[in-house]
Design a protein around this motif. Structure first.
Motif, PDB file in Angstrom:
ATOM      1  N   THR A 108       0.762  -1.353   0.109  1.00  0.00           N
ATOM      2  CA  THR A 108       0.128   0.001   0.085  1.00  0.00           C
ATOM      3  C   THR A 108       0.926   1.019  -0.043  1.00  0.00           C
ATOM      4  N   ALA A 109       2.188   1.220   0.495  1.00  0.00           N
ATOM      5  CA  ALA A 109       2.924   2.357   0.534  1.00  0.00           C
ATOM      6  C   ALA A 109       3.400   2.635  -0.848  1.00  0.00           C
ATOM      7  N   ASN A 110       3.362   1.926  -1.830  1.00  0.00           N
ATOM      8  CA  ASN A 110       3.506   2.200  -3.422  1.00  0.00           C
ATOM      9  C   ASN A 110       2.438   2.683  -4.073  1.00  0.00           C
ATOM     10  N   ILE A 111       1.202   3.014  -3.459  1.00  0.00           N
ATOM     11  CA  ILE A 111      -0.159   3.668  -4.270  1.00  0.00           C
ATOM     12  C   ILE A 111       0.233   5.063  -4.391  1.00  0.00           C
ATOM     13  N   SER A 112      -0.009   5.419  -5.616  1.00  0.00           N
ATOM     14  CA  SER A 112       0.323   7.063  -5.815  1.00  0.00           C
ATOM     15  C   SER A 112      -1.060   7.655  -6.443  1.00  0.00           C
ATOM     16  N   ALA A 113      -1.974   6.733  -6.828  1.00  0.00           N
ATOM     17  CA  ALA A 113      -3.502   7.309  -7.241  1.00  0.00           C
ATOM     18  C   ALA A 113      -4.333   6.377  -7.411  1.00  0.00           C
ATOM     19  N   SER A 114      -5.549   6.598  -7.480  1.00  0.00           N
ATOM     20  CA  SER A 114      -6.633   5.877  -7.486  1.00  0.00           C
ATOM     21  C   SER A 114      -7.662   6.578  -8.606  1.00  0.00           C
ATOM     22  N   GLU A 115      -8.266   5.450  -9.182  1.00  0.00           N
ATOM     23  CA  GLU A 115      -9.352   5.625 -10.152  1.00  0.00           C
ATOM     24  C   GLU A 115     -10.360   4.988 -10.109  1.00  0.00           C
ATOM     25  N   VAL A 116     -11.742   5.373 -10.008  1.00  0.00           N
ATOM     26  CA  VAL A 116     -12.971   4.591 -10.204  1.00  0.00           C
ATOM     27  C   VAL A 116     -13.130   3.802 -11.365  1.00  0.00           C
ATOM     28  N   VAL A 117     -13.191   2.374 -11.292  1.00  0.00           N
ATOM     29  CA  VAL A 117     -13.151   1.675 -12.715  1.00  0.00           C
ATOM     30  C   VAL A 117     -14.332   1.058 -12.661  1.00  0.00           C
ATOM     31  N   LYS A 118     -14.967   0.914 -11.702  1.00  0.00           N
ATOM     32  CA  LYS A 118     -16.479   0.320 -11.661  1.00  0.00           C
ATOM     33  C   LYS A 118     -17.468   0.527 -10.850  1.00  0.00           C
ATOM     34  N   VAL A 119     -18.812   1.002 -11.071  1.00  0.00           N
ATOM     35  CA  VAL A 119     -19.700   1.365 -10.261  1.00  0.00           C
ATOM     36  C   VAL A 119     -21.022   0.584 -10.404  1.00  0.00           C
ATOM     37  N   GLU A 120     -21.452  -0.219  -9.499  1.00  0.00           N
ATOM     38  CA  GLU A 120     -22.758  -1.066  -9.702  1.00  0.00           C
ATOM     39  C   GLU A 120     -23.767  -0.097  -8.729  1.00  0.00           C
ATOM     40  N   ARG A 121     -24.983   0.135  -9.345  1.00  0.00           N
ATOM     41  CA  ARG A 121     -26.315   0.611  -8.556  1.00  0.00           C
ATOM     42  C   ARG A 121     -27.376  -0.327  -8.593  1.00  0.00           C
ATOM     43  N   VAL A 122     -27.522  -1.022  -7.287  1.00  0.00           N
ATOM     44  CA  VAL A 122     -28.534  -2.059  -7.200  1.00  0.00           C
ATOM     45  C   VAL A 122     -29.758  -1.456  -6.453  1.00  0.00           C
ATOM     46  N   PRO A 123     -30.852  -1.267  -7.317  1.00  0.00           N
ATOM     47  CA  PRO A 123     -31.874  -0.809  -6.563  1.00  0.00           C
ATOM     48  C   PRO A 123     -32.523  -1.620  -5.479  1.00  0.00           C
ATOM     49  N   HIS A 124     -33.093  -1.062  -4.420  1.00  0.00           N
ATOM     50  CA  HIS A 124     -33.784  -1.553  -3.342  1.00  0.00           C
ATOM     51  C   HIS A 124     -35.199  -2.382  -3.785  1.00  0.00           C
TER      52      HIS A 124
END
Length: 124
Positions: A108-124
């Motif tokens: 985890t010390a090597n992490i420099s950036a993050s990017e959203v790659v997937k979003v799932e929206r599940v209705p109730h």
């Protein structure tokens, strides 16, 4: 997952296929990312804070997946989290903390950036 391309006898280098972020990907915006000290997860934890705005017509749970990258932009891991019961039109803030088990290479010390790659929206 990797894909290779052969065109008229020319081979191109295999490259990872890009993940489809999904139709709800516009509902999630990263607001802050970086190392933070956490009473729960310990000092120097990679934390990504984000806002979800439910653009759907029903209350929904959101499954968010992030790509974790090093300074060169190479993917070194993935993290994910669930945010539950976001009402239609409402916004909520949440966070993902990357743990050692999320890493495919490095730490985890090597992490420099993050990017959203997937979003799932599940209705109730």
């Amino acid at each position: 997952m990797a894909a290779a391309l052969l065109v008229a006898g020319c081979a191109s280098e295999a490259k990872p296929a890009k993940e489809d972020p999904g139709p709800a990907s516009g509902d999630v915006v990263i607001t802050k990312q970086g190392f933070e000290d956490s009473a729960v997860f310990g000092p120097h934890s990679w934390m990504v804070r984000y806002t979800i705005t439910n653009s759907g017509t029903d209350a929904a749970d959101y499954f968010v997946t992030l790509k974790l990258a090093d300074k060169a932009g190479k993917q070194i891991g993935k993290s994910s989290a669930v945010t539950t019961n976001v009402r239609p039109g409402a916004s909520t803030e949440d966070r993902i903390v990357s743990l050692p088990r999320d890493m495919t290479t490095g730490t985890t010390a090597n992490i420099s950036a993050s990017e959203v790659v997937k979003v799932e929206r599940v209705p109730h």
